[in-house]
Design an enzyme around this catalytic site. Structure first.
Site, mmCIF file in Angstrom:
data_model
loop_
_atom_site.group_PDB
_atom_site.id
_atom_site.type_symbol
_atom_site.label_atom_id
_atom_site.label_comp_id
_atom_site.label_asym_id
_atom_site.label_seq_id
_atom_site.Cartn_x
_atom_site.Cartn_y
_atom_site.Cartn_z
ATOM 1 N N HIS A 1 0.842 -1.204 0.000
ATOM 2 C CA HIS A 1 0.000 0.000 0.000
ATOM 3 C C HIS A 1 0.874 1.251 0.000
ATOM 4 O O HIS A 1 0.614 2.213 -0.732
ATOM 5 C CB HIS A 1 -0.903 0.045 1.239
ATOM 6 C CG HIS A 1 -1.926 -1.031 1.317
ATOM 7 N ND1 HIS A 1 -2.101 -1.787 2.455
ATOM 8 C CD2 HIS A 1 -2.844 -1.481 0.424
ATOM 9 C CE1 HIS A 1 -3.089 -2.650 2.255
ATOM 10 N NE2 HIS A 1 -3.546 -2.492 1.032
ATOM 11 N N LYS B 1 -17.828 -6.564 7.892
ATOM 12 C CA LYS B 1 -16.545 -7.215 8.141
ATOM 13 C C LYS B 1 -16.108 -6.963 9.575
ATOM 14 O O LYS B 1 -16.513 -5.994 10.203
ATOM 15 C CB LYS B 1 -15.478 -6.670 7.188
ATOM 16 C CG LYS B 1 -15.670 -7.117 5.760
ATOM 17 C CD LYS B 1 -14.474 -6.765 4.926
ATOM 18 C CE LYS B 1 -14.612 -7.320 3.523
ATOM 19 N NZ LYS B 1 -13.417 -7.056 2.736
ATOM 20 N N ARG C 1 -1.450 -6.542 -7.783
ATOM 21 C CA ARG C 1 -0.300 -7.333 -7.342
ATOM 22 C C ARG C 1 0.025 -8.418 -8.342
ATOM 23 O O ARG C 1 1.174 -8.722 -8.604
ATOM 24 C CB ARG C 1 -0.585 -7.994 -5.988
ATOM 25 C CG ARG C 1 -0.674 -7.034 -4.843
ATOM 26 C CD ARG C 1 -1.122 -7.761 -3.625
ATOM 27 N NE ARG C 1 -2.460 -8.297 -3.895
ATOM 28 C CZ ARG C 1 -3.254 -8.835 -3.007
ATOM 29 N NH1 ARG C 1 -2.864 -8.974 -1.785
ATOM 30 N NH2 ARG C 1 -4.448 -9.262 -3.330
ATOM 31 N N SER D 1 -2.981 -7.845 3.145
ATOM 32 C CA SER D 1 -3.290 -7.638 4.559
ATOM 33 C C SER D 1 -3.580 -8.971 5.241
ATOM 34 O O SER D 1 -3.191 -9.184 6.392
ATOM 35 C CB SER D 1 -4.473 -6.681 4.705
ATOM 36 O OG SER D 1 -4.113 -5.399 4.245
#
Length: 165
Positions: free
Chosen positions: A16, A40, A89, A127
């Site tokens: 990030h 979440k 990514r 993450s």
């Protein structure tokens, strides 16, 4: 030009940070928008994530850190962003990100999505991976900014029980 970089950032990773630093060189201003998603269960609160990002980006100019809920396009419009920044990514990210970009474009025709490929040295980071390593007592200092590593270690050291071998 104002770029909106939305995400959960739970936690902020060096991947990030790579995107934020590169975006700050490309665009006049970067708004890092921390998603508050009630469905979440994040490791860190929105306030903790905002604090982590602010500390980690203190060396950069023209970075604003906010929180939002709801649609990304509404956040972008509310903060007069010219574009949405998304990171890639691996090829596996592309299909999902392209679908989101098309959806956002259908909701706000004038709002572009710009993709930046994450630096190869951070392409393995997510993450989820960082939290898993930290949860089992592995080193994360090479994966996240210092402040985040401290917070992860503090959080998991109080909850970590080494596996019995």
């Amino acid at each position: 030009m104002r770029a909106l970089y939305p995400g959960s950032f739970d936690p902020l990773t060096n991947g990030h940070m790579d995107l934020i630093e590169r975006a700050s060189a490309l665009f006049g201003e970067v708004i890092v928008a921390v998603l508050s998603n009630p469905s979440k269960k994040p490791l860190f609160t929105v306030e903790e994530r905002i604090a982590q990002i602010r500390v980690s980006t203190a060396h950069l100019e023209r970075i604003e850190v906010i929180s939002f809920d709801g649609l990304t396009v509404h956040c972008a419009e509310a903060h007069c962003a010219d574009l949405i920044l998304r990171g890639l990514r691996a090829m596996s990210d592309f299909e999902y990100e392209l679908q989101i970009a098309h959806t956002n474009r259908s909701l706000a025709e004038d709002l572009e999505t710009v993709f930046l490929a994450t630096s190869a040295r951070h392409s393995f980071l997510s993450s989820s991976v960082v939290k898993e390593v930290a949860r089992f007592g592995g080193p994360v200092e090479h994966m996240v900014p210092c402040e985040v590593a401290s917070d992860l270690n503090r959080h998991f050291n109080s909850a970590f029980t080494p596996p019995v071998t």
